[in-house]
Design a protein around this motif. Structure first.
Motif, PDB file in Angstrom:
ATOM      1  N   ALA A  72      20.302  24.350  19.767  1.00 49.70           N
ATOM      2  CA  ALA A  72      20.683  23.020  19.277  1.00 49.70           C
ATOM      3  C   ALA A  72      21.346  22.205  20.380  1.00 49.70           C
ATOM      4  O   ALA A  72      21.081  21.002  20.509  1.00 49.70           O
ATOM      5  CB  ALA A  72      21.621  23.160  18.078  1.00 49.70           C
ATOM      6  N   LEU A  73      22.194  22.853  21.180  1.00 48.71           N
ATOM      7  CA  LEU A  73      22.816  22.143  22.311  1.00 48.71           C
ATOM      8  C   LEU A  73      21.769  21.688  23.318  1.00 48.71           C
ATOM      9  O   LEU A  73      21.856  20.591  23.863  1.00 48.71           O
ATOM     10  CB  LEU A  73      23.832  23.039  23.015  1.00 48.71           C
ATOM     11  CG  LEU A  73      25.236  23.063  22.454  1.00 48.71           C
ATOM     12  CD1 LEU A  73      26.080  24.100  23.197  1.00 48.71           C
ATOM     13  CD2 LEU A  73      25.893  21.708  22.553  1.00 48.71           C
TER      14      LEU A  73
ATOM     15  N   TRP B  94      19.325  22.340  30.047  1.00 53.67           N
ATOM     16  CA  TRP B  94      20.037  23.606  29.919  1.00 53.67           C
ATOM     17  C   TRP B  94      21.428  23.583  30.533  1.00 53.67           C
ATOM     18  O   TRP B  94      22.177  24.563  30.409  1.00 53.67           O
ATOM     19  CB  TRP B  94      19.228  24.728  30.563  1.00 53.67           C
ATOM     20  CG  TRP B  94      18.074  25.134  29.711  1.00 53.67           C
ATOM     21  CD1 TRP B  94      16.768  24.848  29.914  1.00 53.67           C
ATOM     22  CD2 TRP B  94      18.146  25.877  28.495  1.00 53.67           C
ATOM     23  NE1 TRP B  94      16.003  25.369  28.902  1.00 53.67           N
ATOM     24  CE2 TRP B  94      16.823  26.012  28.017  1.00 53.67           C
ATOM     25  CE3 TRP B  94      19.181  26.442  27.762  1.00 53.67           C
ATOM     26  CZ2 TRP B  94      16.531  26.689  26.844  1.00 53.67           C
ATOM     27  CZ3 TRP B  94      18.876  27.111  26.594  1.00 53.67           C
ATOM     28  CH2 TRP B  94      17.567  27.233  26.150  1.00 53.67           C
ATOM     29  N   GLN B  95      21.805  22.503  31.193  1.00 60.99           N
ATOM     30  CA  GLN B  95      23.096  22.465  31.874  1.00 60.99           C
ATOM     31  C   GLN B  95      24.262  22.624  30.888  1.00 60.99           C
ATOM     32  O   GLN B  95      25.148  23.452  31.099  1.00 60.99           O
ATOM     33  CB  GLN B  95      23.258  21.182  32.671  1.00 60.99           C
ATOM     34  CG  GLN B  95      24.531  21.175  33.494  1.00 60.99           C
ATOM     35  CD  GLN B  95      24.614  19.951  34.390  1.00 60.99           C
ATOM     36  OE1 GLN B  95      23.769  19.066  34.337  1.00 60.99           O
ATOM     37  NE2 GLN B  95      25.643  19.904  35.204  1.00 60.99           N
ATOM     38  N   LEU B  96      24.295  21.863  29.817  1.00 64.11           N
ATOM     39  CA  LEU B  96      25.387  21.940  28.845  1.00 64.11           C
ATOM     40  C   LEU B  96      25.450  23.303  28.150  1.00 64.11           C
ATOM     41  O   LEU B  96      26.532  23.904  28.082  1.00 64.11           O
ATOM     42  CB  LEU B  96      25.283  20.812  27.822  1.00 64.11           C
ATOM     43  CG  LEU B  96      26.382  20.789  26.751  1.00 64.11           C
ATOM     44  CD1 LEU B  96      27.758  20.631  27.399  1.00 64.11           C
ATOM     45  CD2 LEU B  96      26.130  19.697  25.749  1.00 64.11           C
TER      46      LEU B  96
ATOM     47  N   VAL C  58      29.343  29.862  30.033  1.00 68.69           N
ATOM     48  CA  VAL C  58      30.310  30.205  31.085  1.00 68.69           C
ATOM     49  C   VAL C  58      31.739  30.008  30.579  1.00 68.69           C
ATOM     50  O   VAL C  58      32.617  30.844  30.820  1.00 68.69           O
ATOM     51  CB  VAL C  58      30.057  29.371  32.365  1.00 68.69           C
ATOM     52  CG1 VAL C  58      31.192  29.515  33.361  1.00 68.69           C
ATOM     53  CG2 VAL C  58      28.741  29.793  33.006  1.00 68.69           C
ATOM     54  N   GLY C  59      31.989  28.934  29.854  1.00 69.83           N
ATOM     55  CA  GLY C  59      33.320  28.694  29.297  1.00 69.83           C
ATOM     56  C   GLY C  59      33.733  29.780  28.317  1.00 69.83           C
ATOM     57  O   GLY C  59      34.872  30.267  28.345  1.00 69.83           O
ATOM     58  N   ILE C  60      32.803  30.198  27.462  1.00 69.41           N
ATOM     59  CA  ILE C  60      33.101  31.266  26.501  1.00 69.41           C
ATOM     60  C   ILE C  60      33.405  32.567  27.233  1.00 69.41           C
ATOM     61  O   ILE C  60      34.340  33.288  26.880  1.00 69.41           O
ATOM     62  CB  ILE C  60      31.924  31.439  25.511  1.00 69.41           C
ATOM     63  CG1 ILE C  60      31.846  30.231  24.586  1.00 69.41           C
ATOM     64  CG2 ILE C  60      32.067  32.730  24.708  1.00 69.41           C
ATOM     65  CD1 ILE C  60      30.582  30.167  23.755  1.00 69.41           C
ATOM     66  N   VAL C  61      32.632  32.874  28.246  1.00 71.18           N
ATOM     67  CA  VAL C  61      32.863  34.101  29.019  1.00 71.18           C
ATOM     68  C   VAL C  61      34.237  34.067  29.690  1.00 71.18           C
ATOM     69  O   VAL C  61      34.963  35.070  29.686  1.00 71.18           O
ATOM     70  CB  VAL C  61      31.738  34.309  30.059  1.00 71.18           C
ATOM     71  CG1 VAL C  61      32.105  35.384  31.060  1.00 71.18           C
ATOM     72  CG2 VAL C  61      30.437  34.651  29.371  1.00 71.18           C
TER      73      VAL C  61
END
Length: 78
Positions: free
Chosen positions: A41-42, A49-51, A57-60
């Motif tokens: 959806a994002l 695919w950047q977002l 990466v932020g979640i990790v």
């Protein structure tokens, strides 16, 4: 595997280890089931695919910081 090993190491009893393991695995399966549709959806919303990759990466990073913080807290209390 590292998470489950850490849970066993810091738990005070077998029952506590089993409970923590069930919570972590249940949450992991929930996030895994929702992850692909949300990233899709994002991608559709942002057009690339950047977002979605930045979100992963932020979640990790948040997950890693939380894990390290939790392990340090437990080891300091011992």
């Amino acid at each position: 595997m590292l998470i489950l090993t850490g849970l066993v190491r810091v738990s005070r009893s077998d029952a506590e280890a089993a409970t923590m393991s069930a919570v972590v695995q249940g949450g992991g399966y929930l996030f895994a089931a929702l992850g692909a549709p949300m990233m899709g959806a994002l991608r559709e919303t942002s057009g690339g695919w950047q977002l979605p990759l930045l979100v992963v990466v932020g979640i990790v990073l948040v997950y890693t910081a939380s894990l390290v913080s939790a392990m340090l807290t437990v080891f300091r209390r011992r």
